[in-house]
Design a protein around this motif. Structure first.
Motif, PDB file in Angstrom:
ATOM      1  N   ILE A 250       0.837  -1.207   0.000  1.00  0.00           N
ATOM      2  CA  ILE A 250       0.000   0.000   0.000  1.00  0.00           C
ATOM      3  C   ILE A 250       0.873   1.258   0.000  1.00  0.00           C
ATOM      4  N   PRO A 251       0.345   2.352  -0.530  1.00  0.00           N
ATOM      5  CA  PRO A 251       1.137   3.584  -0.558  1.00  0.00           C
ATOM      6  C   PRO A 251       1.464   4.083   0.848  1.00  0.00           C
ATOM      7  N   LYS A 252       2.548   4.837   0.928  1.00  0.00           N
ATOM      8  CA  LYS A 252       3.042   5.272   2.242  1.00  0.00           C
ATOM      9  C   LYS A 252       1.968   6.000   3.061  1.00  0.00           C
ATOM     10  N   ALA A 253       1.201   6.870   2.404  1.00  0.00           N
ATOM     11  CA  ALA A 253       0.207   7.645   3.158  1.00  0.00           C
ATOM     12  C   ALA A 253      -0.831   6.725   3.797  1.00  0.00           C
ATOM     13  N   VAL A 254      -1.200   5.656   3.076  1.00  0.00           N
ATOM     14  CA  VAL A 254      -2.193   4.714   3.597  1.00  0.00           C
ATOM     15  C   VAL A 254      -1.561   3.892   4.719  1.00  0.00           C
ATOM     16  N   TRP A 255      -0.319   3.476   4.488  1.00  0.00           N
ATOM     17  CA  TRP A 255       0.419   2.743   5.521  1.00  0.00           C
ATOM     18  C   TRP A 255       0.483   3.557   6.812  1.00  0.00           C
ATOM     19  N   ASP A 256       0.850   4.837   6.685  1.00  0.00           N
ATOM     20  CA  ASP A 256       0.971   5.688   7.870  1.00  0.00           C
ATOM     21  C   ASP A 256      -0.373   5.876   8.560  1.00  0.00           C
ATOM     22  N   PHE A 257      -1.447   5.950   7.771  1.00  0.00           N
ATOM     23  CA  PHE A 257      -2.797   6.095   8.347  1.00  0.00           C
ATOM     24  C   PHE A 257      -3.111   4.907   9.260  1.00  0.00           C
ATOM     25  N   ILE A 258      -2.754   3.706   8.805  1.00  0.00           N
ATOM     26  CA  ILE A 258      -3.069   2.504   9.584  1.00  0.00           C
ATOM     27  C   ILE A 258      -2.103   2.361  10.768  1.00  0.00           C
ATOM     28  N   ASP A 259      -0.836   2.514  10.478  1.00  0.00           N
ATOM     29  CA  ASP A 259       0.216   2.181  11.437  1.00  0.00           C
ATOM     30  C   ASP A 259       0.430   3.267  12.490  1.00  0.00           C
ATOM     31  N   GLY A 260       0.126   4.511  12.112  1.00  0.00           N
ATOM     32  CA  GLY A 260       0.546   5.647  12.926  1.00  0.00           C
ATOM     33  C   GLY A 260      -0.334   5.899  14.136  1.00  0.00           C
ATOM     34  N   GLY A 261       0.173   6.813  14.974  1.00  0.00           N
ATOM     35  CA  GLY A 261      -0.569   7.210  16.166  1.00  0.00           C
ATOM     36  C   GLY A 261      -0.423   8.694  16.397  1.00  0.00           C
ATOM     37  N   ALA A 262      -0.932   9.142  17.533  1.00  0.00           N
ATOM     38  CA  ALA A 262      -0.924  10.574  17.819  1.00  0.00           C
ATOM     39  C   ALA A 262       0.404  10.992  18.442  1.00  0.00           C
ATOM     40  N   GLY A 263       0.746  12.249  18.210  1.00  0.00           N
ATOM     41  CA  GLY A 263       1.919  12.859  18.846  1.00  0.00           C
ATOM     42  C   GLY A 263       3.181  12.038  18.646  1.00  0.00           C
ATOM     43  N   ASP A 264       3.878  11.790  19.741  1.00  0.00           N
ATOM     44  CA  ASP A 264       5.139  11.043  19.654  1.00  0.00           C
ATOM     45  C   ASP A 264       4.939   9.531  19.542  1.00  0.00           C
ATOM     46  N   GLU A 265       3.714   9.111  19.487  1.00  0.00           N
ATOM     47  CA  GLU A 265       3.355   7.692  19.313  1.00  0.00           C
ATOM     48  C   GLU A 265       3.824   6.814  20.480  1.00  0.00           C
ATOM     49  N   GLN A 266       3.976   7.443  21.650  1.00  0.00           N
ATOM     50  CA  GLN A 266       4.409   6.632  22.803  1.00  0.00           C
ATOM     51  C   GLN A 266       3.326   5.644  23.245  1.00  0.00           C
ATOM     52  N   ALA A 267       2.073   6.011  23.029  1.00  0.00           N
ATOM     53  CA  ALA A 267       0.998   5.130  23.503  1.00  0.00           C
ATOM     54  C   ALA A 267       0.995   3.811  22.727  1.00  0.00           C
ATOM     55  N   ILE A 268       1.390   3.869  21.453  1.00  0.00           N
ATOM     56  CA  ILE A 268       1.465   2.614  20.682  1.00  0.00           C
ATOM     57  C   ILE A 268       2.523   1.714  21.325  1.00  0.00           C
ATOM     58  N   ALA A 269       3.675   2.330  21.632  1.00  0.00           N
ATOM     59  CA  ALA A 269       4.752   1.548  22.262  1.00  0.00           C
ATOM     60  C   ALA A 269       4.322   1.081  23.646  1.00  0.00           C
ATOM     61  N   ALA A 270       3.602   1.949  24.385  1.00  0.00           N
ATOM     62  CA  ALA A 270       3.183   1.581  25.746  1.00  0.00           C
ATOM     63  C   ALA A 270       2.257   0.366  25.712  1.00  0.00           C
ATOM     64  N   ASN A 271       1.387   0.303  24.697  1.00  0.00           N
ATOM     65  CA  ASN A 271       0.503  -0.865  24.607  1.00  0.00           C
ATOM     66  C   ASN A 271       1.321  -2.147  24.502  1.00  0.00           C
TER      67      ASN A 271
ATOM     68  N   LYS B  70      -3.927  14.314  17.168  1.00  0.00           N
ATOM     69  CA  LYS B  70      -3.032  14.901  16.169  1.00  0.00           C
ATOM     70  C   LYS B  70      -2.121  13.801  15.636  1.00  0.00           C
ATOM     71  N   ARG B  71      -2.523  13.205  14.559  1.00  0.00           N
ATOM     72  CA  ARG B  71      -1.704  12.143  13.961  1.00  0.00           C
ATOM     73  C   ARG B  71      -0.794  12.802  12.938  1.00  0.00           C
ATOM     74  N   GLU B  72       0.448  12.951  13.362  1.00  0.00           N
ATOM     75  CA  GLU B  72       1.340  13.832  12.614  1.00  0.00           C
ATOM     76  C   GLU B  72       1.766  13.244  11.280  1.00  0.00           C
ATOM     77  N   ARG B  73       1.812  11.912  11.231  1.00  0.00           N
ATOM     78  CA  ARG B  73       2.150  11.310   9.926  1.00  0.00           C
ATOM     79  C   ARG B  73       1.067  11.691   8.907  1.00  0.00           C
TER      80      ARG B  73
END
Ligand SMILES: Cc1cc2nc3c(=O)[nH]c(=O)nc-3n(C[C@H](O)[C@H](O)[C@H](O)COP(=O)(O)O)c2cc1C
Length: 395
Positions: free
Chosen positions: A34-55, A180-183
């Motif tokens: 999938i194109p990068k923008a779509v990939w980032d939409f699925i994979d990304g998170g808000a701000g520094d994305e620490q909550a994804i790592a915290a999970n 705020k999903r910066e990606r």
């Protein structure tokens, strides 16, 4: 990598899909498709994305204390949710715009869930509509509702879900403002999907994704075409931006929905024990402990950290679901050990869909079911019902 992509493009070589081995493998295949923008939409998170790592970190910190020489020859991963049997241990969390990942969208996901015996929750922001998904699959469906500004829109969506046979209603409460999903901001990811000059390569290097999109209807919010002022993606995108967020919503709005919906009602996005208690006092049947997969804000704890506090805050009448960071059968068993009725995930099925459509979701669900069975055997439990804190190692 880029040279290979150019070569594939020139020769229009059909890339064979590797057989998916793990959820992370599905993720890796999806990234290539999938194109990068779509990939980032699925994979990304808000701000520094620490909550994804915290999970993930919070789940990694939970470890088992296995017991052996128990007859675990027939591990059973079935569940009972709101009094009805469910044969697959994962609930597929509501996640919008699956048609971005694959043109078969939510219909493919619902069919794969049906085949596996899993519950699929359709998002308000789905690409395919409530009615399309209801008609095209005979599986177990729940519907997720956002607290729209307009009470009429809320009522109409509830009515449509009821008419189409959705069994349970989930109200997502963790979006008083959009994270705020910066990606996404960097990629200009919005509806209608617009391609910036610097992104041409991202799309050209994914010719099969592009041809799928060309063959199928425009990517849009399928449930909102009749509600927004125009049915083109631009009007609908504008409508969602204006109408989705109403920071003035309160528990009174949930009370009103409780009086409108007779079936099981779940509230999604609960991270505080006080909110869990309030939800129970309003009469919800289920609570989904969730930080929206880290997509709302960054500085929140991982779900495995919060979960026991929420579970303890409510009575046994309320079923409590674990949502965030589930990637393996081991994680599903951990969720049960912490007291969950079921584990839920959005990205697991989204990656399967992007990797290989309906078959990709089927593969992911099979893998998770098998891994869950294997984990039960290794922990020394015959079924998920008997899993509990006694299976965990406490230092
Ligand atoms: C691409 C994407 C779209 C999502 N859309 C919604 C949505 O429309 N409504 C909602 O309540 N949650 C939405 N979520 C959050 C999921 O329901 C779920 O909480 C989250 O995916 C759980 O984390 P996990 O992806 O690590 O499993 C979305 C998640 C993703 C990845």
């Amino acid at each position: 990598m880029r040279v290979r992509e150019i070569w594939n493009l020139i020769t229009l070589r059909r890339r064979t899909t590797s057989v998916i081995q793990t959820v992370d493998h599905a993720r890796a295949i999806a990234k290539k498709k999938i194109p990068k923008a779509v990939w980032d939409f699925i994979d990304g998170g808000a701000g520094d994305e620490q909550a994804i790592a915290a999970n993930r970190h919070s789940l990694n910190d939970v470890v088992f204390q296995p017991k052996y020489l128990v007859d675990v020859s027939k591990p059973d991963t079935s569940l009972t949710i709101f009094g009805t049997p469910v044969s697959h241990p994962l609930v597929l969390s509501p996640s919008g715009l699956a048609t971005l990942a694959h043109p078969d969208g939510e219909i493919a996901v619902a069919r794969a869930a049906q085949g596996a015996g899993a519950i699929f929750c359709l998002s308000t922001g789905s690409g395919n509509s409530i009615e399309e998904v209801g008609e095209q699959s005979q599986g177990r469906l729940w519907f997720q509702l956002y607290l729209w500004k307009s009470q009429d829109v809320i009522s109409s969506l509830i009515q449509r879900a009821q008419t189409s046979g959705y069994e349970a209603l989930i109200v997502t409460v963790d979006v008083p403002v959009v994270g705020k999903r910066e990606r996404d901001l960097r990629n200009g990811m919005s509806l209608p999907v617009t391609i910036r000059p610097g992104q041409y390569w991202h799309y050209l290097s994914r010719p099969r994704w592009v041809s799928g999109i060309v063959k199928n209807p425009a990517i849009t919010f399928g449930n909102l075409t009749d509600i927004a002022s125009g049915d083109d993606a631009s009007s609908i995108g504008q409508y969602v931006n204006n109408e989705l967020n109403d920071p003035s919503k309160t528990w009174d709005d949930l009370k009103r929905i409780r009086s409108q919906w007779g079936g099981p009602l779940l509230v999604k996005g609960i991270m505080h024990p006080d909110d869990a208690k309030t939800a129970e006092s309003i009469g919800v049947d289920g609570i989904i402990v969730s930080n929206h997969g880290g997509r709302q804000f960054s500085s929140v704890p991982g779900i495995a950290t919060v979960f026991p506090h929420i579970r303890d805050a409510v009575s046994d009448k309320v079923e409590v679901f674990f949502d965030g960071g589930i990637r393996r059968g081991e994680d599903i068993v951990k969720a049960h050990a912490l007291g969950a009725t079921a584990a839920c995930s959005g990205r697991c099925w989204f990656w399967g869909l992007a990797a290989n459509g309906e078959q990709g979701v089927t593969d992911v669900l099979e893998i998770l079911n098998q891994e869950t069975k294997d984990t039960l055997s290794l922990v020394g439990q015959r079924n998920l019902r008997d899993v509990g804190a006694h299976n965990l190692y406490r230092s």
